[in-house]
Motif scaffolding. Structure first.
Motif, mmCIF file in Angstrom:
data_model
loop_
_atom_site.group_PDB
_atom_site.id
_atom_site.type_symbol
_atom_site.label_atom_id
_atom_site.label_comp_id
_atom_site.label_asym_id
_atom_site.label_seq_id
_atom_site.Cartn_x
_atom_site.Cartn_y
_atom_site.Cartn_z
ATOM 1 N N PRO A 45 0.819 -1.223 0.000
ATOM 2 C CA PRO A 45 0.000 0.000 0.000
ATOM 3 C C PRO A 45 0.850 1.269 0.000
ATOM 4 C CG PRO A 45 0.081 -0.926 2.205
ATOM 5 C CD PRO A 45 0.794 -1.914 1.314
ATOM 6 N N TRP A 46 0.309 2.324 -0.536
ATOM 7 C CA TRP A 46 0.964 3.626 -0.594
ATOM 8 C C TRP A 46 -0.009 4.689 -0.137
ATOM 9 C CZ3 TRP A 46 5.978 4.698 -1.433
ATOM 10 C CH2 TRP A 46 6.332 6.040 -1.613
ATOM 11 N N PRO A 47 0.397 5.649 0.647
ATOM 12 C CA PRO A 47 1.752 5.961 1.077
ATOM 13 C C PRO A 47 2.224 5.054 2.212
ATOM 14 C CG PRO A 47 0.225 7.521 2.045
ATOM 15 C CD PRO A 47 -0.587 6.669 1.094
ATOM 16 N N PRO A 48 3.538 5.047 2.463
ATOM 17 C CA PRO A 48 4.060 4.250 3.571
ATOM 18 C C PRO A 48 3.639 4.832 4.910
ATOM 19 C CG PRO A 48 5.774 5.653 2.677
ATOM 20 C CD PRO A 48 4.587 5.803 1.767
ATOM 21 N N ALA A 49 3.692 3.998 5.940
ATOM 22 C CA ALA A 49 3.389 4.481 7.290
ATOM 23 C C ALA A 49 4.602 5.139 7.932
ATOM 24 C CB ALA A 49 2.907 3.321 8.161
ATOM 25 N N THR A 50 5.793 4.672 7.556
ATOM 26 C CA THR A 50 7.044 5.215 8.090
ATOM 27 C C THR A 50 8.000 5.490 6.942
ATOM 28 O OG1 THR A 50 6.798 3.908 10.125
ATOM 29 C CG2 THR A 50 8.990 4.800 9.648
ATOM 30 N N VAL A 51 8.680 6.619 7.008
ATOM 31 C CA VAL A 51 9.723 6.961 6.035
ATOM 32 C C VAL A 51 11.038 7.122 6.782
ATOM 33 C CG1 VAL A 51 10.571 8.676 4.399
ATOM 34 C CG2 VAL A 51 8.132 8.095 4.444
ATOM 35 N N VAL A 52 12.069 6.416 6.336
ATOM 36 C CA VAL A 52 13.414 6.588 6.876
ATOM 37 C C VAL A 52 14.208 7.366 5.832
ATOM 38 C CG1 VAL A 52 15.473 5.443 7.775
ATOM 39 C CG2 VAL A 52 13.218 4.410 8.134
ATOM 40 N N ASP A 53 14.487 8.624 6.145
ATOM 41 C CA ASP A 53 15.139 9.553 5.225
ATOM 42 C C ASP A 53 16.625 9.622 5.585
ATOM 43 O OD1 ASP A 53 16.031 11.683 3.689
ATOM 44 O OD2 ASP A 53 14.378 13.021 4.233
ATOM 45 N N LEU A 54 17.477 9.162 4.673
ATOM 46 C CA LEU A 54 18.914 9.065 4.934
ATOM 47 C C LEU A 54 19.692 10.280 4.445
ATOM 48 C CD1 LEU A 54 19.397 5.319 3.883
ATOM 49 C CD2 LEU A 54 18.690 6.254 6.091
ATOM 50 N N ARG A 55 19.009 11.304 3.980
ATOM 51 C CA ARG A 55 19.693 12.478 3.437
ATOM 52 C C ARG A 55 20.217 13.389 4.536
ATOM 53 N NH1 ARG A 55 15.078 14.973 -0.135
ATOM 54 N NH2 ARG A 55 13.959 14.442 1.802
ATOM 55 N N ASP A 56 21.234 14.172 4.176
ATOM 56 C CA ASP A 56 21.716 15.224 5.059
ATOM 57 C C ASP A 56 20.744 16.403 5.027
ATOM 58 O OD1 ASP A 56 23.918 13.657 5.524
ATOM 59 O OD2 ASP A 56 25.258 14.798 4.220
ATOM 60 N N ALA A 57 20.897 17.289 6.001
ATOM 61 C CA ALA A 57 19.976 18.418 6.106
ATOM 62 C C ALA A 57 20.005 19.312 4.875
ATOM 63 C CB ALA A 57 20.305 19.232 7.353
ATOM 64 N N ASP A 58 21.173 19.474 4.234
ATOM 65 C CA ASP A 58 21.256 20.374 3.093
ATOM 66 C C ASP A 58 20.692 19.782 1.807
ATOM 67 O OD1 ASP A 58 23.231 18.527 2.607
ATOM 68 O OD2 ASP A 58 24.820 19.985 2.195
ATOM 69 N N GLU A 59 20.282 18.520 1.849
ATOM 70 C CA GLU A 59 19.670 17.891 0.681
ATOM 71 C C GLU A 59 18.153 17.931 0.727
ATOM 72 O OE1 GLU A 59 21.688 14.009 -0.556
ATOM 73 O OE2 GLU A 59 22.230 14.236 1.560
ATOM 74 N N ALA A 60 17.592 18.134 1.883
ATOM 75 C CA ALA A 60 16.154 17.939 2.072
ATOM 76 C C ALA A 60 15.465 19.255 2.409
ATOM 77 C CB ALA A 60 15.908 16.934 3.191
ATOM 78 N N HIS A 61 14.216 19.342 2.059
ATOM 79 C CA HIS A 61 13.398 20.461 2.501
ATOM 80 C C HIS A 61 13.157 20.351 4.008
ATOM 81 C CE1 HIS A 61 12.621 22.134 -1.370
ATOM 82 N NE2 HIS A 61 12.059 21.032 -1.849
ATOM 83 N N ALA A 62 12.761 21.458 4.620
ATOM 84 C CA ALA A 62 12.495 21.446 6.053
ATOM 85 C C ALA A 62 11.376 20.470 6.393
ATOM 86 C CB ALA A 62 12.141 22.852 6.533
ATOM 87 N N ARG A 63 10.427 20.305 5.490
ATOM 88 C CA ARG A 63 9.298 19.415 5.733
ATOM 89 C C ARG A 63 9.261 18.344 4.651
ATOM 90 N NH1 ARG A 63 3.636 18.709 5.355
ATOM 91 N NH2 ARG A 63 2.716 18.215 7.381
#
Length: 236
Positions: A45-63
Motif C-alpha cells: 500500500p501507498w503511502p508508507p506508514a514510516t519513512v526513513v530519510d537518509l539524506r543530510d539536512a542540506d539535501e532535504a526540505h524542512a518538511r
C-alpha cells in the motif's frame, strides 16, 4: 525527460523484489520523493506508514513531502560518516566502507531496526536510492538470509534507473515548481552516478570478515530481537 516522467519516483521498488520468499508490502526503497509526485507503480500500500530519510539536512526540505501521511525518521548517514553530500575525492567503495564504520555503522543498524519494528510499510530513501539506501537495504537483505548474488543484483538494478534519478535531481522537481534540492551534480564524481557490483561486494566482504551480517549488526549495537522481528516481518 518529460514532466510526467519527472513527477514519478525514478528508482523505486519493493525490497521483496530482490529474492523469492520475501513478503511484499513491508519495505520499500527509492530515490527522494518530491511534493506533487504521482503514486509509484508497484508499491502498495501507498503511502508508507514510516519513512526513513537518509539524506543530510542540506539535501532535504524542512518538511518532508510525505509528512502528512507518514512518520518521518531522519538518519543522515553521510553526516554520521563525516562526509558531505557530494563526498568529493572518495571512491564508491571508500564511501561505503565509511558508512559501515563508527557512528555511521550504528546509523545503518538503526535503518535495519526501523524496517524491523516501525509501523509499516517502511520506505527507506536517500537522494538517488543507490548508495546510502543500497548499503542499508543490503544489510536488511543479508540479515534475513538473502543470497549474496541476489543482493548484488538488487543493488546493480539501480544502474538502469540512474538517468531518471539524475534528471529529477537536476530539475529539483517539486510538483512543477523547479525548486533546487541542494545537490550540485557537477561536484559529484562520475563514479558516484554508477552502481557497479564491486562497490556493494566490498560491503558484503566486510560483513563476511566480521563473521557475517548478523554478527556485525550485533557488534554495532543491534539487538538479536530486532533481527528476529525483521525476519518475522519480511520472510513470507
Amino acid at each position: 525527460m518529460t514532466a510526467e516522467t519527472l513527477s514519478a519516483l525514478a528508482n523505486a521498488r519493493d525490497v521483496a523484489a530482490a529474492a523469492p520468499g520475501l513478503r511484499f508490502g513491508v519495505a520499500f526503497r527509492s530515490d527522494a520523493p518530491f511534493a506533487g509526485d504521482d503514486a509509484p507503480v508497484g508499491l502498495a500500500p501507498w503511502p508508507p506508514a514510516t519513512v526513513v530519510d537518509l539524506r543530510d539536512a542540506d539535501e532535504a526540505h524542512a518538511r518532508h513531502p510525505l509528512a502528512d501521511a507518514a512518520a518521518i525518521r531522519s538518519i543522515p548517514l553521510l553526516t554520521e560518516a563525516g562526509l558531505g553530500a557530494a563526498h568529493p575525492g572518495s571512491t564508491l567503495l571508500g564511501l561505503y566502507r565509511a558508512m559501515i564504520s563508527g557512528g555511521a555503522a550504528r546509523a545503518v543498524v538503526g535503518v535495519a531496526t526501523a524496517v524491523a519494528t516501525a509501523p509499516g510499510p517502511v520506505l527507506v530513501h536517500c537522494s538517488a536510492g543507490k548508495d546510502r539506501t543500497g548499503v542499508s537495504v543490503a544489510l536488511v537483505l543479508s540479515l534475513v538470509g538473502v543470497e549474496r548474488e541476489r543482493i548484488v543484483e538488487d543493488y546493480v538494478a539501480t544502474a538502469g534507473n540512474m538517468r531518471g534519478v539524475v534528471a529529477r535531481i537536476a530539475a529539483g522537481w517539486s510538483g512543477g515548481g523547479g525548486e533546487p534540492h541542494g545537490v550540485d551534480l557537477s561536484r559529484i564524481p562520475a563514479e558516484m552516478l554508477t552502481a557497479p557490483a564491486a562497490a556493494i561486494e566490498g560491503v558484503l566482504d566486510a560483513w563476511a570478515a566480521a563473521g557475517g551480517a548478523e554478527e556485525w549488526f550485533l557488534a554495532q549495537g543491534g539487538l538479536a530481537s530486532d533481527v528476529d522481528a525483521l525476519r518475522q516481518r519480511l520472510l513470507a
